[in-house]
Scaffold this active site. Structure first.
Site, short mmCIF file in Angstrom:
data_model
loop_
_atom_site.label_atom_id
_atom_site.label_comp_id
_atom_site.label_asym_id
_atom_site.label_seq_id
_atom_site.Cartn_x
_atom_site.Cartn_y
_atom_site.Cartn_z
N CYS A 106 8.70 -4.58 11.65
CA CYS A 106 9.57 -3.65 12.39
C CYS A 106 10.86 -3.36 11.63
CB CYS A 106 9.91 -4.24 13.75
SG CYS A 106 8.49 -4.44 14.84
N ASN A 148 1.82 -9.23 13.65
CA ASN A 148 2.37 -9.06 12.30
C ASN A 148 3.05 -10.33 11.78
OD1 ASN A 148 4.44 -8.57 14.22
ND2 ASN A 148 5.63 -7.41 12.72
#
Length: 454
Positions: free
Chosen positions: A261, A129
């Site tokens: 996250c 990510n």
């Protein structure tokens, strides 16, 4: 071979050889040899080389950003920031080399001092990510503390990591000190975790994989730092600046297409202003520009893969049809596209409300009062980040103490700075990265007592 696809077009952009356990074993041997010389070097020399590495990265920010757009689908603005963040992390870590001090502890009968020594070879398993900055979170301080680093990038995003390793050599870092091992988690990642010559593993990724890595490291009493999942709350109290809170909410969970996250995917709004907040949020969501990540105007790009697209879609499809309260626009055709989506009217314990979706989807839940807001904020197994919107300083402080998360912002969605600690509570991880103590996480403390008695 690993196949690297452009998430915006689904086109194959590169194939990369996947490391085998034998490759990992050979890399550990090279790293151990290089680390001995690196640890023996004068601190000023290590710092100088790391600053040179930072300067070389700075010269290639544009190139690294374009690679990130191609392999990860990040918007070009975000990708430039990420490459610049690698440069800044190296600079910051270099500044800590000569301040990696032990202590002199008063004792009877002599002198007692502590010495901070490097661990040896550190294994870093980075996610897809944020391939560049998160890899550098561990790599920069580990190198600064005198360690060698073996970096295994995610299967889908190895290109920037490989280029950074080339730039490290160009900057003059010793051969073998910083190596990149592209490969799959079950093969290359597992070999790195289980290798007895690797002193520490730093992993960023899912909680399930993090638990598995932690269990394997336990067998060797191997050190581990874990940055895992999140389901962060965005708490909006009635006394907040609602216009500012609503305007800031979209990118708090849409940045990097929600593959973050720290994404504030649980928007908790006090019931007395719930309807007004949604009125303000609707146009803010609908106006988000989703499209070609290479276009400077684009605010949100594609998801990383078909598998991730299917995962995100399953959560929205699993909610009631009436639960889709706000939906933005996304391109059709090739690419892993999903529109910005806000779910309303869902149960507070629904899967979409408590599980990490890792996509551009948020739920909005009402709460009654401060105690109810804290209850909802903590009603998840995670504890990584979160935001609190209020004009009441006392409430901001009370809520900050009560929310069980490692990184909180008041009237802001900022979570990460290289100069401050980062990490999570509970299922969100173990240990802290970044900040002034980052280098010490890659050292052993040796205590030496010198008798002064005749």
């Amino acid at each position: 071979m690993l196949q690297v696809l452009n998430p915006a077009t689904e086109e194959l952009v590169a194939t990369v050889p996947a490391a085998t356990p034998a490759d990992v074993d050979a890399a550990v041997a090279r790293a151990a040899a290089a680390q001995r010389g690196w640890a023996a070097a004068a601190p000023a020399d290590r710092a100088r080389l790391l600053r040179r590495f930072a300067a070389v990265v700075d010269d290639h920010v544009g190139e690294l950003a374009r690679l990130e757009v191609t392999e990860a689908g990040h918007t070009i603005g975000n990708a430039r920031w990420e490459a610049g963040n690698v440069r800044d992390l190296l600079d910051f870590a270099a500044g800590g080399v000569e301040r990696l001090n032990g202590r002199q502890i008063p004792v009877a009968g002599g002198l007692d001092v502590t010495i901070l020594e490097p661990l040896g070879v550190v294994g870093v398993i980075a996610p897809w990510n944020f391939p560049m900055p998160i890899a550098a979170w561990a790599t920069a301080p580990a190198l600064a503390a005198g360690n060698a680093v073996l970096l295994k990038p995610a299967e889908t995003t190895p290109l920037t990591a490989l280029r950074l390793a080339e730039l490290a050599l160009e900057a003059g870092l010793p051969e073998g000190l910083f190596q990149v091992l592209p490969g799959t988690g079950p093969v290359a990642g597992n070999a790195l975790v289980e290798h007895p010559g690797v002193a520490k593993i730093v992993f960023t990724g899912s909680t399930a994989v993090g638990k598995s890595i932690m269990a394997k490291c336990a067998g060797q009493v191997k050190r581990v730092t874990l940055e895992l999942g999140g389901k962060s709350p965005n708490i909006v109290f009635a006394d907040a600046d609602l216009e500012a809170a609503a305007a800031a909410t979209p990118m708090s969970f849409l940045d990097n297409s929600g593959q973050d996250c720290c994404a504030r995917t649980r928007v908790l709004v006090q019931r007395s202003v719930y309807d007004r907040f949604l009125e303000l949020l609707t146009p803010a969501i609908e106006e988000i520009v989703v499209g070609d990540p290479a276009d400077e105007r684009t605010q949100m790009g594609p998801l990383i893969s078909r598998a991730q697209l299917d995962r995100v879609r399953s959560y929205v499809d699993g909610a009631a049809e009436s639960a889709v309260g706000i939906r933005g626009k996304a391109p059709e055709g090739p690419g892993f596209w999903f529109p910005p989506t806000v779910l309303t009217g869902v149960a507070e314990n629904a899967p979409c409300a408590v599980e990490e979706i890792f996509g551009p989807v948020a739920v909005v839940l009402p709460f009654e009062d401060e105690a109810d807001a804290i209850r909802l904020a903590n009603a998840t197994e995670y504890g990584l980040s979160g935001s609190i919107w209020t004009r009441d300083v006392g409430r901001a402080l009370r809520a900050s103490r009560a929310v069980r998360a490692g990184n909180l912002s008041v009237n802001s969605h900022s979570s990460v700075r290289y100069s401050t600690p980062f990490g999570g509570y509970r299922q969100s991880g173990l240990g802290r990265e970044l900040g002034p103590d980052a280098l010490t996480a890659f050292t052993e403390t040796k205590n030496v007592f010198i008798s002064t008695e005749a």
